[in-house]
Design a protein around this motif. Sequence first.
Motif, PDB file in Angstrom:
ATOM      1  N   LEU A  50      13.934  41.752  -8.808  1.00 43.52           N
ATOM      2  CA  LEU A  50      15.276  41.328  -8.419  1.00 43.52           C
ATOM      3  C   LEU A  50      15.180  40.214  -7.384  1.00 43.52           C
ATOM      4  O   LEU A  50      14.452  40.330  -6.394  1.00 43.52           O
ATOM      5  N   SER A  53      19.312  38.941  -2.738  1.00 45.92           N
ATOM      6  CA  SER A  53      20.784  38.865  -2.676  1.00 45.92           C
ATOM      7  C   SER A  53      21.417  38.453  -4.000  1.00 45.92           C
ATOM      8  O   SER A  53      22.313  37.616  -4.034  1.00 45.92           O
ATOM      9  N   ARG A  54      20.955  39.030  -5.091  1.00 47.14           N
ATOM     10  CA  ARG A  54      21.512  38.716  -6.395  1.00 47.14           C
ATOM     11  C   ARG A  54      22.143  39.958  -7.016  1.00 47.14           C
ATOM     12  O   ARG A  54      21.839  41.085  -6.652  1.00 47.14           O
ATOM     13  N   ASP A  55      22.994  39.721  -7.986  1.00 50.34           N
ATOM     14  CA  ASP A  55      23.678  40.787  -8.697  1.00 50.34           C
ATOM     15  C   ASP A  55      22.750  41.377  -9.765  1.00 50.34           C
ATOM     16  O   ASP A  55      22.153  40.651 -10.545  1.00 50.34           O
ATOM     17  N   LEU A  56      22.655  42.706  -9.800  1.00 46.32           N
ATOM     18  CA  LEU A  56      21.807  43.378 -10.774  1.00 46.32           C
ATOM     19  C   LEU A  56      22.287  43.199 -12.207  1.00 46.32           C
ATOM     20  O   LEU A  56      21.505  43.288 -13.148  1.00 46.32           O
ATOM     21  N   SER A  57      23.570  42.933 -12.384  1.00 48.97           N
ATOM     22  CA  SER A  57      24.144  42.927 -13.724  1.00 48.97           C
ATOM     23  C   SER A  57      24.026  41.591 -14.456  1.00 48.97           C
ATOM     24  O   SER A  57      24.347  41.508 -15.628  1.00 48.97           O
ATOM     25  N   ILE A  58      23.548  40.543 -13.781  1.00 47.67           N
ATOM     26  CA  ILE A  58      23.411  39.251 -14.460  1.00 47.67           C
ATOM     27  C   ILE A  58      21.931  38.904 -14.648  1.00 47.67           C
ATOM     28  O   ILE A  58      21.077  39.273 -13.844  1.00 47.67           O
ATOM     29  N   GLY A  61      19.866  36.998 -12.008  1.00 42.59           N
ATOM     30  CA  GLY A  61      19.527  37.718 -10.791  1.00 42.59           C
ATOM     31  C   GLY A  61      18.124  38.302 -10.807  1.00 42.59           C
ATOM     32  O   GLY A  61      17.687  38.901  -9.836  1.00 42.59           O
ATOM     33  N   TRP A  62      17.409  38.113 -11.903  1.00 47.40           N
ATOM     34  CA  TRP A  62      16.083  38.685 -12.048  1.00 47.40           C
ATOM     35  C   TRP A  62      15.024  37.602 -12.245  1.00 47.40           C
ATOM     36  O   TRP A  62      15.283  36.564 -12.806  1.00 47.40           O
TER      37      TRP A  62
END
Length: 81
Positions: A50, A53-58, A61-62
Motif C-alpha cells: 500500500l 496515505s492512499r485509498d485501499l479501494s483504488i 493506491g498499491w
Amino acid sequence: MVLKTLGTDGITVDLFWNIDINIDKLTALVNQDLDNRVATIKEAKVLFILKYSRDLSIVKGWRLISLLLVVVKGVERAIVE
C-alpha cells in the motif's frame, strides 16, 4: 529489528554472501536452469504494498514489487562488475 521478505528460494542475502561460492559452478547452474523449459530461476514472488496515505479501494493506491531469487541478484551483480 528489520524484517526481510524472502523470495521463493527462502535464502537471505546475508546467507548468500557468507558462504564460499565457486562462481564457475554457480554460472553453470544458472545457465543450466535458463536452458530448461521451465526455468525456476525466473520465478518471482509478487507482493502488493500500500502506498503511503492512499485509498485501499483504488488500484493506484498499491505498488507491486517482485522479490527475485538471491542467486539471480548475485549473478546480476557479477555480470555488472
